[in-house]
Design a protein around this motif. Structure first.
Motif, PDB file in Angstrom:
ATOM      1  N   UNK A 144       0.801  -0.947  -0.127  1.00 57.25           N
ATOM      2  CA  UNK A 144      -0.023   0.310  -0.014  1.00 57.25           C
ATOM      3  C   UNK A 144       0.947   1.479   0.107  1.00 57.25           C
ATOM      4  N   UNK A 145       1.040   1.460  -0.935  1.00 61.90           N
ATOM      5  CA  UNK A 145       1.948   2.962  -1.140  1.00 61.90           C
ATOM      6  C   UNK A 145       1.550   4.110  -0.940  1.00 61.90           C
ATOM      7  N   UNK A 146       0.372   4.193  -0.330  1.00 60.87           N
ATOM      8  CA  UNK A 146      -1.109   5.277   0.183  1.00 60.87           C
ATOM      9  C   UNK A 146      -0.735   5.400   1.772  1.00 60.87           C
ATOM     10  N   UNK A 147       0.343   4.396   2.333  1.00 64.17           N
ATOM     11  CA  UNK A 147      -0.135   4.028   3.875  1.00 64.17           C
ATOM     12  C   UNK A 147       0.970   5.021   5.315  1.00 64.17           C
ATOM     13  N   UNK A 148       2.145   5.860   4.062  1.00 66.56           N
ATOM     14  CA  UNK A 148       2.334   6.616   4.662  1.00 66.56           C
ATOM     15  C   UNK A 148       2.918   8.090   3.554  1.00 66.56           C
ATOM     16  N   UNK A 149       3.153   8.958   3.436  1.00 66.40           N
ATOM     17  CA  UNK A 149       3.820   9.864   2.665  1.00 66.40           C
ATOM     18  C   UNK A 149       5.075  10.824   3.094  1.00 66.40           C
ATOM     19  N   UNK A 150       6.187  11.133   2.381  1.00 70.28           N
ATOM     20  CA  UNK A 150       7.187  11.750   2.115  1.00 70.28           C
ATOM     21  C   UNK A 150       6.891  12.385   1.668  1.00 70.28           C
ATOM     22  N   UNK A 151       7.898  14.236   2.381  1.00 67.14           N
ATOM     23  CA  UNK A 151       8.390  15.251   2.383  1.00 67.14           C
ATOM     24  C   UNK A 151       9.618  14.974   1.202  1.00 67.14           C
ATOM     25  N   UNK A 152       9.518  14.978   0.248  1.00 64.42           N
ATOM     26  CA  UNK A 152      10.968  15.594  -0.462  1.00 64.42           C
ATOM     27  C   UNK A 152      11.622  16.583  -1.014  1.00 64.42           C
ATOM     28  N   UNK A 153      12.593  17.337  -0.004  1.00 59.73           N
ATOM     29  CA  UNK A 153      13.320  18.203  -0.643  1.00 59.73           C
ATOM     30  C   UNK A 153      14.719  18.229  -1.279  1.00 59.73           C
ATOM     31  N   UNK A 154      14.788  19.022  -2.608  1.00 59.16           N
ATOM     32  CA  UNK A 154      16.023  19.361  -3.401  1.00 59.16           C
ATOM     33  C   UNK A 154      16.896  20.485  -3.356  1.00 59.16           C
ATOM     34  N   UNK A 155      17.347  20.653  -2.635  1.00 55.72           N
ATOM     35  CA  UNK A 155      18.207  21.973  -2.597  1.00 55.72           C
ATOM     36  C   UNK A 155      19.306  21.513  -3.454  1.00 55.72           C
ATOM     37  N   UNK A 156      19.246  22.737  -4.738  1.00 53.79           N
ATOM     38  CA  UNK A 156      20.233  22.946  -5.403  1.00 53.79           C
ATOM     39  C   UNK A 156      20.081  24.548  -5.893  1.00 53.79           C
ATOM     40  N   UNK A 157      21.207  25.091  -6.854  1.00 51.72           N
ATOM     41  CA  UNK A 157      21.163  25.718  -7.632  1.00 51.72           C
ATOM     42  C   UNK A 157      20.574  25.889  -8.709  1.00 51.72           C
ATOM     43  N   UNK A 158      19.877  27.067  -9.416  1.00 49.83           N
ATOM     44  CA  UNK A 158      19.689  27.746  -8.915  1.00 49.83           C
ATOM     45  C   UNK A 158      17.564  27.664  -8.039  1.00 49.83           C
ATOM     46  N   UNK A 159      17.240  26.664  -8.237  1.00 49.34           N
ATOM     47  CA  UNK A 159      15.843  26.497  -7.306  1.00 49.34           C
ATOM     48  C   UNK A 159      16.334  25.157  -6.166  1.00 49.34           C
ATOM     49  N   UNK A 160      15.073  24.994  -5.336  1.00 46.58           N
ATOM     50  CA  UNK A 160      14.860  24.467  -4.402  1.00 46.58           C
ATOM     51  C   UNK A 160      13.826  24.040  -4.766  1.00 46.58           C
ATOM     52  N   UNK A 161      13.468  22.287  -4.771  1.00 47.89           N
ATOM     53  CA  UNK A 161      11.848  21.628  -5.022  1.00 47.89           C
ATOM     54  C   UNK A 161      11.349  20.922  -3.759  1.00 47.89           C
ATOM     55  N   UNK A 162      10.405  21.011  -3.300  1.00 48.03           N
ATOM     56  CA  UNK A 162       9.344  20.397  -2.350  1.00 48.03           C
ATOM     57  C   UNK A 162       8.759  20.028  -2.531  1.00 48.03           C
ATOM     58  N   UNK A 163       8.599  18.121  -3.139  1.00 48.34           N
ATOM     59  CA  UNK A 163       7.685  17.560  -3.415  1.00 48.34           C
ATOM     60  C   UNK A 163       6.928  16.872  -1.695  1.00 48.34           C
ATOM     61  N   UNK A 164       5.196  16.698  -2.572  1.00 48.92           N
ATOM     62  CA  UNK A 164       4.651  16.002  -1.287  1.00 48.92           C
ATOM     63  C   UNK A 164       4.748  15.022  -1.859  1.00 48.92           C
ATOM     64  N   UNK A 165       5.246  12.835  -2.174  1.00 51.99           N
ATOM     65  CA  UNK A 165       5.196  12.020  -2.445  1.00 51.99           C
ATOM     66  C   UNK A 165       4.429  11.040  -1.473  1.00 51.99           C
ATOM     67  N   UNK A 166       4.205   9.937  -2.305  1.00 48.40           N
ATOM     68  CA  UNK A 166       3.672   8.462  -1.755  1.00 48.40           C
ATOM     69  C   UNK A 166       4.833   7.953  -1.742  1.00 48.40           C
ATOM     70  N   UNK A 167       4.954   6.998  -1.463  1.00 42.81           N
ATOM     71  CA  UNK A 167       5.912   5.978  -1.106  1.00 42.81           C
ATOM     72  C   UNK A 167       6.244   5.625  -2.477  1.00 42.81           C
TER      73      UNK A 167
END
Length: 402
Positions: free
Chosen positions: A81-104
């Motif tokens: 069940x990949x919807x069991x929990x969620x993960x915040x995925x944070x990619x810090x790069x230049x010039x932009x940072x991405x913050x993503x809410x994901x399933x497993x």
């Protein structure tokens, strides 16, 4: 000395992990097949699966369709069940940072991007990142109890145990404590990893690493990065250092690299040096098409218009670029000869540009005809680059090994 006996808790966790990894790598299976593949007794397997079903980590997908209709116990497919929990995925790069809410599984994702502001103190910027993450959770009605954790990837070396980015190239020049302020703000476990090694972890969990044990990963973009997967594990030294193909010296008296040495591969073939090289060869006499494309202003050549310029049929321009690509292919070919991986996996901005990708593949074939499109593959995760690595770091440590 008293004999402590077998740690049954560890064995149980290992068996649980084996069940989840097998289902992730090969898809849903009935209990009988899981038992046979893992070498567990049917009773043990049933008990473990029962606990995972009760926790909503596994679920039943229905009965297996069988040609043999004779009476017998029904085979019910079990899946994660990949919807069991969620993960915040944070990619810090230049010039932009991405913050993503994901399933497993890295699907059903929602991403927010903010500029990576290097003009403020790192803790101020990290607070902004945390606020973006909290907003994503609130807007999607995800409570803290539904959050498995947060993963952060940064360029450059990191101290995973301390949660410190020791030198995030083009972002922070000094060591920065990353996980502690984010964990406090997000109220969850936060894990930090180098961006290339994080992507290698993703290749193991979601990509070709599910079926192949030995891979060499090559990232070509603002930097040149690599990772080695050997026998299903990411190679690293005791100092958390891994393969650094971008810092192989290719020019004895070359440019100063961000690593502090001179003449590294990155200083010759990364996207910014490629753009610089084009500016150097741009002239109305030798590269008239390139000159016209930038309005007679070589300074208009940047990493952002390489895709457009790469489509030009400009012999002198490609003569210059082919020399750079050949250098990259020679270094990679030497690494392939040394490590003999099952496949070379490509990803990164430069490999998204068809002309550069095709010319790199052609150069590799000239090095060795065996290095064809079957052996050298673009990662199937390349379009998920901004979030799949940090996600994999969290799921690997907190879900599959949890």
């Amino acid at each position: 000395m008293a004999y402590s006996g077998l740690n049954l808790g560890n064995v149980k966790n290992q068996n649980r992990s084996s069940i989840l990894k097998l289902l992730n790598d090969h898809g849903p299976m009935p209990r009988k097949d899981l038992s046979a593949r893992l070498g567990l007794t049917p009773a043990s397997l049933t008990t473990l699966c029962g606990e995972l079903l009760a926790q909503n980590i596994l679920f039943e997908l229905g009965e297996v369709q069988q040609e043999d209709k004779r009476a017998g116990r029904r085979k019910i497919l079990l899946g994660i069940n990949y919807a069991y929990r969620h993960v915040l995925s944070i990619s810090i790069e230049a010039p932009a940072t991405s913050v993503t809410l994901c399933d497993l599984r890295g699907e059903h994702c929602i991403t927010r991007r903010i500029p990576t502001d290097t003009s403020v103190e790192p803790e101020v910027f990290l607070k902004r990142v945390a606020n973006v993450g909290k907003a994503l959770l609130w807007e999607n009605s995800i409570g803290r109890e539904e959050l498995l954790g947060a993963g952060v990837s940064v360029p450059g070396p990191v101290d995973r145990e301390k949660g410190v980015s020791t030198h995030a190239y083009r972002v922070w020049d000094q060591p920065v404590q990353v996980t502690a302020p984010l964990a406090e703000a997000l109220e969850c476990t936060v894990l930090l990893e180098n961006n290339v090694k994080a992507f290698a972890q993703a290749e193991l969990i979601y990509g070709l690493g599910r079926t192949e044990e030995n891979l060499l990963l090559l990232k070509w973009g603002p930097g040149v990065g690599s990772a080695i997967i050997a026998q299903g594990r990411i190679y690293e030294s005791r100092m958390y250092k891994s393969a650094e193909i971008g810092h192989v010296r290719v020019e004895k008296n070359g440019r100063l690299c961000r690593c502090g040495r001179h003449g590294c591969l990155e200083t010759r073939v990364a996207s910014h040096p490629i753009a610089r090289h084009l500016r150097q060869v741009c002239s109305p006499e030798t590269t008239p098409l390139l000159w016209a494309a930038v309005g007679g202003r070589p300074e208009n050549i940047t990493v952002h218009n390489l895709d457009t310029l790469a489509a030009l049929d400009e012999p002198a321009m490609w003569e210059a670029l082919d020399a750079d690509i050949e250098v990259l292919a020679d270094v990679v070919g030497s690494c392939l000869t040394m490590f003999t991986p099952d496949h070379l996996i490509l990803y990164g901005y430069m490999f998204k540009l068809p002309h550069f990708r095709e010319k790199f593949l052609a150069a590799c074939k000239r090095y060795d005809p065996a290095y064809d499109e079957n052996y050298i593959r673009v990662s199937e995760l390349a379009e998920k680059l901004e979030y799949i690595g940090p996600l994999a770091v969290v799921t690997n440590e907190l879900f599959y090994q949890g």
